[in-house]
Write an enzyme that holds these catalytic residues in place. Structure first.
Site, PDB file in Angstrom:
ATOM      1  N   SER A 137      -1.210  -0.797  -4.566  1.00  0.00           N
ATOM      2  CA  SER A 137      -1.998   0.387  -4.890  1.00  0.00           C
ATOM      3  C   SER A 137      -1.617   1.520  -3.954  1.00  0.00           C
ATOM      4  O   SER A 137      -1.002   1.304  -2.903  1.00  0.00           O
ATOM      5  CB  SER A 137      -3.496   0.083  -4.753  1.00  0.00           C
ATOM      6  N   GLU A 177       0.827  -1.196   0.000  1.00  0.00           N
ATOM      7  CA  GLU A 177       0.000   0.000   0.000  1.00  0.00           C
ATOM      8  C   GLU A 177       0.866   1.252   0.000  1.00  0.00           C
ATOM      9  O   GLU A 177       1.778   1.380   0.820  1.00  0.00           O
ATOM     10  CB  GLU A 177      -0.899   0.034   1.232  1.00  0.00           C
ATOM     11  N   CYS A 178       0.579   2.169  -0.886  1.00  0.00           N
ATOM     12  CA  CYS A 178       1.167   3.498  -0.918  1.00  0.00           C
ATOM     13  C   CYS A 178       2.699   3.436  -0.845  1.00  0.00           C
ATOM     14  O   CYS A 178       3.344   3.057  -1.816  1.00  0.00           O
ATOM     15  CB  CYS A 178       0.577   4.356   0.196  1.00  0.00           C
ATOM     16  N   GLY A 179       3.297   3.771   0.288  1.00  0.00           N
ATOM     17  CA  GLY A 179       4.750   3.711   0.399  1.00  0.00           C
ATOM     18  C   GLY A 179       5.304   2.327   0.122  1.00  0.00           C
ATOM     19  O   GLY A 179       6.389   2.178  -0.455  1.00  0.00           O
TER      20      GLY A 179
END
Length: 435
Positions: A416, A322-324
């Site tokens: 994502s 996720e993200c990072g």
């Protein structure tokens, strides 16, 4: 059973909710009380600061990402053993993703929590009266029991504010003076933390200030109401999987209930992409968001971990990023200084911190008749590469409008910018949906 329960609300963002909440949590902790902090909405930064101030990990209460039933369950579960429950609101009291839906007011009404308003009193005095009147009467079913004023210039300034409260019929519980020592710079409310600021020391300072200028005893008295009661726990669904979760300075944005859901899948172990050179044995790996952009040399220099993750993914290992965590799986990350660093290389694309632009909002991921919800909040962007998206997936915002946030899939990897919430279900359901 009764106990003090308070929701710290405000008329607008920037009024001082976070400052006051951190000081109150620390002050109550210093009094020897066991305090359970909660946070309205999807924020995963304020909750970290709450944990530091209270000595107890905070819990998100979010009525977009979870059902009302789930929100009531977790409030009861985590609040049962504590002496006092302190919930920090989000934005203005009535601000939600759709009018009041998802707002602090909705949470307060759902759980029956009294509200204390923190108002920015800079450059105003008696004019706070109609503001307070409106907040008290707009939704009479809410219990707005008191007000605290921030950025107060002097005792005489507070006297005007107190007079306004008397005329409106709400208790003035005190004030926070103008004091540069207890102002959180705006960047601390974003995605980066300046290491020169010690939030532990900051919480002590705010606690000392409000101990002098806020009637905390009266606040607790006004907010002592019936607690929902002992939670009836569902039978544990303990599995036999081994789940490895990245957790260190670079990766630490994760919802408390998500971790609890992982523990129902089996054994959870932690590892550090910054310091560990080998992966723990695992059936599933979770790379949460965090601050990889602040640790690019260290992440790039740990070739052992990069190779281990690459080998795990290439051989079919199941992984959610996720993200990072998604950025870390890219071939490269370019920092704000324009320097590019090699990363894991599973996703054939580049993430960059250049030309930063905030992108945020609730997200609903739909595949057929299955859905999963979460939240997006980042300044970085991805330069398109060759990695594909999950087949048939559509992503919408809270108003049901389609958005272009991608959900990537490579072998058994799902990645994502979205921080998914599976605390009400199981992570395996999310992966089974997308893989």
């Amino acid at each position: 059973m009764q106990k003090p329960q308070v929701l710290i609300g405000a008329a607008t963002s920037g009024s001082g909710k976070t400052t006051f909440t951190l000081g109150l949590l620390r002050l109550l902790r210093k009094r020897g009380m066991k305090v359970q902090p909660f946070k309205c909405g999807p924020d995963y930064i304020d909750t970290k600061h709450h944990a530091m101030a209270a000595g107890e990990e905070a819990v998100n209460l979010d009525t977009f990402m979870a059902s009302a039933r789930h929100v009531r369950q977790i409030y009861t579960r985590y609040g049962t053993e504590c002496d006092v429950c302190v919930t920090e609101g989000v934005m203005g009291l009535f601000d939600g993703y759709d009018k009041m839906r998802g707002s602090s007011a909705e949470i307060a009404g759902l759980l029956g929590i009294p509200v204390v308003l923190v108002l920015n009193a800079k450059s105003t005095a008696y004019s706070v009266a109609p503001v307070l009147y409106g907040f008290m009467h707009f939704r009479p079913e809410l219990r707005v029991v008191g007000a605290i004023f921030n950025f107060v210039a002097s005792e005489s300034h507070y006297a005007y504010l107190r007079g306004a409260c008397e005329d409106v019929g709400i208790e003035a519980l005190g004030y926070i003076p103008r004091d540069e020592r207890i102002v959180i710079p705006s960047r601390h409310l974003g995605l980066s933390i300046d290491e020169s600021v010690c939030f532990d020391e900051f919480a002590d300072t705010v606690a000392a200030v409000i101990a002098k200028t806020v009637n905390v005893d009266r606040l607790l008295e006004l907010c002592t109401v019936d607690f929902p009661g002992q939670e009836v726990r569902e039978e544990s669904r303990q599995g036999n999987k081994r789940i490895a979760v990245a957790r260190d300075e670079a990766f630490n944005f994760m919802y408390r209930e998500n971790l609890e859901a992982l523990k129902r899948e089996g054994e959870v172990v932690f590892f550090s992409p910054l310091r560990d050179t080998v992966l723990p044995e695992a059936d599933l790996i979770y790379l949460p968001g965090g601050y990889p952009e602040l640790f690019l040399p260290g992440l790039s220099g740990n070739e052992g971990m990069r190779q281990a993750l690459r080998a795990y993914c290439e051989t079919g290992g199941r992984l959610l990023a996720e993200c990072g965590g998604m950025m870390y799986l890219c071939e490269h990350i370019t920092g704000t200084d324009g320097v590019t660093y090699s990363m894991v290389g599973v996703l054939r694309q580049e993430a960059t911190m250049e030309q930063m632009k905030l992108k945020l909002g609730y997200r609903e991921v739909v595949l057929g008749d299955k859905t999963i919800r979460g939240h997006e909040f980042h300044y970085s962007r991805v330069k398109p590469g060759t990695v594909g998206g999950a087949n048939g997936v559509k992503v919408y915002n809270a108003k049901g409008e389609k958005v272009d946030t991608p959900v990537y899939r490579y072998k058994n990897v799902v990645a994502s910018y979205i921080h998914f919430y599976w605390g009400e279900g199981r992570m395996e359901q999310l992966l089974d949906m997308l893989l």
